[in-house]
Structures are given as structure tokens and as C-alpha cells.
Scaffold this motif. Sequence first.
Motif, PDB file in Angstrom:
ATOM      1  N   PRO A   1      -7.546  -9.906  15.599  1.00  0.00           N
ATOM      2  CA  PRO A   1      -7.765  -9.870  14.146  1.00  0.00           C
ATOM      3  C   PRO A   1      -7.534  -8.485  13.537  1.00  0.00           C
ATOM      4  N   PHE A   2      -7.908  -7.417  14.267  1.00  0.00           N
ATOM      5  CA  PHE A   2      -7.642  -6.066  13.770  1.00  0.00           C
ATOM      6  C   PHE A   2      -6.138  -5.869  13.584  1.00  0.00           C
ATOM      7  N   ALA A   3      -5.359  -6.302  14.558  1.00  0.00           N
ATOM      8  CA  ALA A   3      -3.908  -6.154  14.481  1.00  0.00           C
ATOM      9  C   ALA A   3      -3.339  -6.930  13.291  1.00  0.00           C
ATOM     10  N   SER A   4      -3.826  -8.146  13.089  1.00  0.00           N
ATOM     11  CA  SER A   4      -3.344  -8.954  11.971  1.00  0.00           C
ATOM     12  C   SER A   4      -3.681  -8.307  10.636  1.00  0.00           C
ATOM     13  N   LYS A   5      -4.891  -7.771  10.525  1.00  0.00           N
ATOM     14  CA  LYS A   5      -5.288  -7.122   9.277  1.00  0.00           C
ATOM     15  C   LYS A   5      -4.467  -5.860   9.017  1.00  0.00           C
ATOM     16  N   LEU A   6      -4.224  -5.071  10.058  1.00  0.00           N
ATOM     17  CA  LEU A   6      -3.409  -3.865   9.896  1.00  0.00           C
ATOM     18  C   LEU A   6      -1.987  -4.217   9.481  1.00  0.00           C
ATOM     19  N   LYS A   7      -1.469  -5.329   9.973  1.00  0.00           N
ATOM     20  CA  LYS A   7      -0.124  -5.755   9.579  1.00  0.00           C
ATOM     21  C   LYS A   7      -0.092  -6.139   8.096  1.00  0.00           C
ATOM     22  N   LEU A   8      -1.124  -6.813   7.636  1.00  0.00           N
ATOM     23  CA  LEU A   8      -1.196  -7.170   6.216  1.00  0.00           C
ATOM     24  C   LEU A   8      -1.255  -5.921   5.338  1.00  0.00           C
ATOM     25  N   ILE A   9      -2.060  -4.944   5.772  1.00  0.00           N
ATOM     26  CA  ILE A   9      -2.174  -3.696   5.018  1.00  0.00           C
ATOM     27  C   ILE A   9      -0.842  -2.961   5.001  1.00  0.00           C
ATOM     28  N   SER A  10      -0.174  -2.929   6.147  1.00  0.00           N
ATOM     29  CA  SER A  10       1.119  -2.260   6.238  1.00  0.00           C
ATOM     30  C   SER A  10       2.151  -2.927   5.339  1.00  0.00           C
ATOM     31  N   ASP A  11       2.187  -4.248   5.359  1.00  0.00           N
ATOM     32  CA  ASP A  11       3.134  -4.976   4.501  1.00  0.00           C
ATOM     33  C   ASP A  11       2.858  -4.708   3.030  1.00  0.00           C
ATOM     34  N   ALA A  12       1.572  -4.657   2.667  1.00  0.00           N
ATOM     35  CA  ALA A  12       1.200  -4.398   1.270  1.00  0.00           C
ATOM     36  C   ALA A  12       1.615  -2.989   0.855  1.00  0.00           C
ATOM     37  N   GLU A  13       1.450  -2.026   1.751  1.00  0.00           N
ATOM     38  CA  GLU A  13       1.836  -0.647   1.435  1.00  0.00           C
ATOM     39  C   GLU A  13       3.350  -0.520   1.288  1.00  0.00           C
ATOM     40  N   GLN A  14       4.082  -1.192   2.166  1.00  0.00           N
ATOM     41  CA  GLN A  14       5.538  -1.159   2.060  1.00  0.00           C
ATOM     42  C   GLN A  14       6.001  -1.792   0.750  1.00  0.00           C
ATOM     43  N   ALA A  15       5.351  -2.882   0.344  1.00  0.00           N
ATOM     44  CA  ALA A  15       5.695  -3.530  -0.918  1.00  0.00           C
ATOM     45  C   ALA A  15       5.400  -2.605  -2.095  1.00  0.00           C
ATOM     46  N   SER A  16       4.282  -1.879  -2.013  1.00  0.00           N
ATOM     47  CA  SER A  16       3.926  -0.938  -3.069  1.00  0.00           C
ATOM     48  C   SER A  16       4.952   0.189  -3.155  1.00  0.00           C
ATOM     49  N   MET A  17       5.389   0.677  -1.998  1.00  0.00           N
ATOM     50  CA  MET A  17       6.398   1.727  -1.978  1.00  0.00           C
ATOM     51  C   MET A  17       7.734   1.234  -2.538  1.00  0.00           C
ATOM     52  N   GLN A  18       8.043  -0.026  -2.315  1.00  0.00           N
ATOM     53  CA  GLN A  18       9.283  -0.584  -2.826  1.00  0.00           C
ATOM     54  C   GLN A  18       9.277  -0.606  -4.353  1.00  0.00           C
ATOM     55  N   VAL A  19       8.111  -0.892  -4.942  1.00  0.00           N
ATOM     56  CA  VAL A  19       7.978  -0.844  -6.404  1.00  0.00           C
ATOM     57  C   VAL A  19       8.274   0.568  -6.905  1.00  0.00           C
ATOM     58  N   VAL A  20       7.697   1.565  -6.228  1.00  0.00           N
ATOM     59  CA  VAL A  20       7.914   2.961  -6.618  1.00  0.00           C
ATOM     60  C   VAL A  20       9.384   3.344  -6.461  1.00  0.00           C
ATOM     61  N   LEU A  21       9.985   2.982  -5.346  1.00  0.00           N
ATOM     62  CA  LEU A  21      11.392   3.311  -5.100  1.00  0.00           C
ATOM     63  C   LEU A  21      12.282   2.732  -6.188  1.00  0.00           C
ATOM     64  N   ASP A  22      12.082   1.466  -6.495  1.00  0.00           N
ATOM     65  CA  ASP A  22      12.880   0.809  -7.533  1.00  0.00           C
ATOM     66  C   ASP A  22      12.669   1.497  -8.876  1.00  0.00           C
ATOM     67  N   GLY A  23      11.419   1.829  -9.179  1.00  0.00           N
ATOM     68  CA  GLY A  23      11.113   2.474 -10.445  1.00  0.00           C
ATOM     69  C   GLY A  23      11.722   3.861 -10.564  1.00  0.00           C
ATOM     70  N   ILE A  24      11.642   4.648  -9.507  1.00  0.00           N
ATOM     71  CA  ILE A  24      12.204   6.004  -9.518  1.00  0.00           C
ATOM     72  C   ILE A  24      13.710   5.962  -9.754  1.00  0.00           C
ATOM     73  N   LEU A  25      14.393   5.083  -9.050  1.00  0.00           N
ATOM     74  CA  LEU A  25      15.846   4.975  -9.215  1.00  0.00           C
ATOM     75  C   LEU A  25      16.200   4.471 -10.613  1.00  0.00           C
ATOM     76  N   SER A  26      15.374   3.598 -11.172  1.00  0.00           N
ATOM     77  CA  SER A  26      15.627   3.085 -12.519  1.00  0.00           C
ATOM     78  C   SER A  26      15.433   4.185 -13.560  1.00  0.00           C
ATOM     79  N   ILE A  27      14.394   5.003 -13.392  1.00  0.00           N
ATOM     80  CA  ILE A  27      14.177   6.121 -14.316  1.00  0.00           C
ATOM     81  C   ILE A  27      15.322   7.101 -14.227  1.00  0.00           C
ATOM     82  N   GLN A  28      15.751   7.410 -13.015  1.00  0.00           N
ATOM     83  CA  GLN A  28      16.850   8.357 -12.836  1.00  0.00           C
ATOM     84  C   GLN A  28      18.141   7.829 -13.447  1.00  0.00           C
ATOM     85  N   ALA A  29      18.299   6.508 -13.439  1.00  0.00           N
ATOM     86  CA  ALA A  29      19.503   5.900 -14.013  1.00  0.00           C
ATOM     87  C   ALA A  29      19.437   5.799 -15.532  1.00  0.00           C
TER      88      ALA A  29
END
Length: 261
Positions: free
Chosen positions: A202-230
Motif C-alpha cells: 500500500p505504501f508503494a501504491s500511495k507513493l505512485k499516486l503522489i508521483s503521478d499527481a506531481e508529474q501532472a502538476s508539473m505538466q500544467v506548469v510546463l505547458d503554461g510557461i511555454l504558452s506565456i513565452q509564446a
Amino acid sequence: MDIALIGGLAMAFLSIIVSTVMDGNSFGPLIGPSSFVLVFFGALGSAMSSLDKEDLGRIVPSILKSIKGASFDNSATVTMMAQLADVARREGVLALESRLGEIEDEFLKKGTQLILDGVDSERVEETLMIHMEAVGTRHKKMISFHEAVGGYMPTFGMIGTVIGLINMLGNLADPSQLGAGMAVALLTTLYGVIFANMMFLPFASKLKLISDAEQASMQVVLDGILSIQAGMSPQMLVERLESYLPPSEHVGYSDRMAAAA
């Protein structure tokens, strides 16, 4: 505390306790310090052997992180990026420097600083992607570690059972000890299954969920940064980034700016 993890594990433990009581059994035979030591520390040691020295110090923090949980407010990120896009559109990209102190997200701050440094969009994307991959790799190491511990525990439970059976068969001259010996032998198998499926997996499963959520959050930032720069307009940026959010959080540019004012 992560209510889902704590509540789920509590329910699992409670089901064992209640079923044991319902059958009229006692918990005395289920307590075996030697079985615990063999299963818990044996599996932990085997899994630790695959880690680097630097990763050993992350074992306890990763357990605490899985218990505490983590949340990422992507809606707040979209609002912040709408504000940054508005500043860049009205005052120019260099005006973003005055807003750096308001940015708490280190990944967003890093992307904004790259824009201020005049780094071209390809290099900005490459740099941020490298950062995302590095974070993901660190997370995968700890996820794999907990999965490994969960995989080793039933194995060490069987090892303990075999050891117990060997000792039991070596004392066949005393039939009165056979029942007790068999109980102790099987206890390590029980511990291996319980600790694997009610702790480390269960610890491993929870850490995977947290990791996926963080990666998704970073993807929002990445998309936003490139959009602002454009040079994308704040309205278009919000419409684009809200695609990452659940429908209930789609409020539009005007409402976001009004709420942030």
C-alpha cells in the motif's frame, strides 16, 4: 494524514481482529517476536541492498510521505499563471521578475526564471523536462523499494516456515511439541503476507499516486510557461490550462482574476 491510506489500512487490520474474535480465537498464538524479526528485517535488508547510499536516507521520509500524503492545487497554479501571462502581455516579459517573490512553486519559479534569462523555448522545454524526469526517477526508486520489500516478505515468511518445520521434525521424539512447533512455523508465513499487503505494497501504491499527481502538476506548469513565452493571451492560456482540471474547476479567466484581486 492521508485519510484514504490510514482508513483503508485500519479497516484491513480491524477485519482481522474482528474475525479472530468472532471465531473465539485468542491473539496470544499470533504474537511471535522471532517471526517478526525474521520477516520484517530480513525483507527490509534484502530490499536495501539494491539501493545507493544516498537513497538509504530517503526510506523513512518516503514512508512518512505515503502516510501524510500530498496534494497539488493545479487550479491555484492556473490562476497564478494567468496573472503572470497578464503581466507579460501588458508590461513585457521582463516585468515577470517583480512577481518572482510571489511564486511558491519552485518548478514554476524555475520556468519563469528561464524566461527572464532569455532562454529560447526549446531549451526551456528541454530543461524543465529534464527536471521532471529526474524527479520521476527519484520517486520510482522509492516506489520500487517498497514494492521489493512487499515482494520479499512472503518469501521470508516461507523461509521461516521451512526453518520451523525443520526444527519441528528434528524433535519428533516429543509428539506434544508438534502442534506448537507447527503454529510457530506457520506464523512467519502469516507475518509475511500481512506486512506485505497491509504496509509496504500500500505504501508503494500511495507513493505512485503522489508521483503521478506531481508529474501532472508539473505538466500544467510546463505547458503554461511555454504558452506565456509564446505570447499567448491570458484568456487563451486559462482556457488551455483548465483542460487539465476537472470540469468543476473550470471557472474562466475573468473569475480567476477577480478572485485573485
